[in-house]
Design an enzyme around this catalytic site. Sequence first.
Site, PDB file in Angstrom:
ATOM      1  N   SER A  55     -32.442 112.692  25.368  1.00 40.46           N
ATOM      2  CA  SER A  55     -32.330 112.804  26.827  1.00 40.46           C
ATOM      3  C   SER A  55     -33.149 111.773  27.584  1.00 40.46           C
ATOM      4  O   SER A  55     -32.953 111.604  28.792  1.00 40.46           O
ATOM      5  CB  SER A  55     -32.735 114.211  27.273  1.00 40.46           C
ATOM      6  OG  SER A  55     -31.798 115.167  26.822  1.00 40.46           O
TER       7      SER A  55
ATOM      8  N   GLU B 143     -39.280  73.076  -5.088  1.00 34.76           N
ATOM      9  CA  GLU B 143     -39.962  72.285  -4.069  1.00 34.76           C
ATOM     10  C   GLU B 143     -39.821  70.778  -4.246  1.00 34.76           C
ATOM     11  O   GLU B 143     -39.730  70.040  -3.264  1.00 34.76           O
ATOM     12  CB  GLU B 143     -41.460  72.648  -4.044  1.00 34.76           C
ATOM     13  CG  GLU B 143     -41.768  74.062  -3.575  1.00 34.76           C
ATOM     14  CD  GLU B 143     -41.547  74.249  -2.089  1.00 34.76           C
ATOM     15  OE1 GLU B 143     -41.367  73.238  -1.373  1.00 34.76           O
ATOM     16  OE2 GLU B 143     -41.542  75.406  -1.626  1.00 34.76           O
TER      17      GLU B 143
END
Length: 686
Positions: free
Chosen positions: A368, A97
């Site tokens: 389907s 950081e």
Amino acid sequence: MDRQAAGNRKKSRPVSGWSKLRRRIGWMTLLSLIALAAAGFLLLKYAPLPAGATMQSTRILDANGQTIASLKGGVNRPTAKLADISPWLVKATLAVEDRRFYEHAGVDWRGLARAAWVDLRHMSKEQGASTLTQQLARNLYLSHERTWTRKLKEAWYAGRLEQSFTKDEILELYLNQIYYGHGAYGAEAASRLYFNKPAKELTIAESALLAGIPKGPRYYSPHLNPKSSRARQRKVLQSLLETGQITKLQADRAARENVAVRALPEEEERAAPYFAEYVKKIAVERLGIDERLMNEGGLTIRTTLDLRMQQMAEAAVKKGLTGANEELQAALIAVDPRNGYIKAMVGGRSFRANQYNRVFTNTRQPGSSFKPIVYAAALENRTITAATRFRSEPTLFYFDHGRQIYRPGNYSGRYAHADIGLRQAISASDNIYAVHTIVQTGPEAVISMARKLGIASPLKAVPSLALGTFPISPFEMAYAFSVFAGGGERVEPIAITLVQDRRGKVLYESHPQRTQAIEPALAYVTTHLLKSVFERGGTARRVANMIKRPVAGKSGTTDSDAWFVGYTPELTTAVWLGYDRGRPITSGEAHRAAPIFAQYTEAALSGTAPKGFPVPEGVVHAYIDPATGLLASPACPGEGAVEVFLEGTEPLRSCGPLGSAIEVKPNRDEQSGRSWWRKLRGWWRS
């Protein structure tokens, strides 16, 4: 002598007014800069820091203003002294950081210049330049809006923090303030949440994992995104190696270590938990709202969900799974086709037991239930009509220029062993008819139709596409069918309608994005055909009596999935059932999907009067003989029935003697000027 006189005249030339003005402006500017510098120094030196911001819960509301969830920031925030935090976590945090933390005075001008240069080269904001002190200042005193004013204030507060506290004190404050995800603020809370141990006992591997989370608490969460979390951990270890905090041997050992992450504690049962998590996700990832602001910024997020409909959905799923294997999972997503609003969402059997939202799973085949998309493409291309007939029997299909063979089969080996029409094919879910259709139409046209309906999942142009062999999420299926329900109009999905900050300022407001994906006539004809699924002989005939309103839909079954996707003019719902590991489902388990759909649809719309699907222009109703697909006449072998067609595709011949066909020319009514087709259509509408 002349030269000397000229020089004297030059020296004595009076100063112009413009030169005097320039000098005055210069002195005033210099004095102003000095004054500003002095004021800045005094402010930086003596001005008091403001009190830290008060955390407020963010509320997620349904469409009627009822609370779905309240995100209470700061609930899990035990503090720890710097000496009680593992030095490995401190080193990992600094390495990834703010490597120059002990060198700068709050703002790292060198890092800022480097980040600006990288952003300029890439023409984007790829580099961050905030120091730990700036991040602490933002968390303590400022909002997370991305403005230059906020950045200037952040820099000033960072300078004041550096004046008021030592570096170690700032580091301690930071490690007790930073958000590590899942409601954990600070190193101590995060260590106990993820590893069930105090922060002082963290190993190198555990510290590297934790230090990587604050950059994106949701994206780098080891629970939500374990792969991204591990990749981020390796990056932190590399940063530790580059800064000389660990050796190559230590880095390799930590990278290989199997870090045991503790399971998240069980949460209290709450309303629409899968939907609430989805709202948080899109608010952060799509709307760009900072996650810390989400959790403690006092936001009000109004959504599209209807809590009453949500309760109906949860009840339908619970009833539908009663008596089933405890591992059988279900998902339900319901949307309003008129505006794209998500009205209900059930992502699984139990959010407490498993937070994975199966509404968005993209690994399950729709079977389907994909066929309506195939038939819509064929109808649009005029390849088939409701009168088109194919033989239902075991059939070999050749494709790829005859080099490959496809052998589809009907479910349970049932065939009509006769020519059947489109309505019967849809009703009985005949696979042979569907493959005949895609072969005649072309799989590329089917993929094009799927894209128009909003399906983005990968699809391949092969005959098996007709039987739904490529995975699509329930979310995508629901919105695709919504196009049919909405008269051909596609509306982009909407979950959040409004976001306001704690002062009531609007941060985001949704606006439905509408596209006429297909013609209204095509949407209506497809819908009319899909109604047959609920009629005699249809795959959903068993639940037809549960629904007291016009409805259309399609079932779908594969070896490991059961689907039902259906709709009314007001609501489209997709239901999926299956096992997370893809194990086979039984016939009895597959039959649970349609009842869940039927029970939910009727309950959700119990206060809404039944409404039919409006008939648009471009639709023709014709009285045909189902046995031949020709216009019905006394000479036809079968009993006539009314069928729907896109205008211009209706049959023009009727049955003749001994099976011959007689061409029929439209007879114009002299008084109205309308064909008998349109008269019949007007009668049908009435």
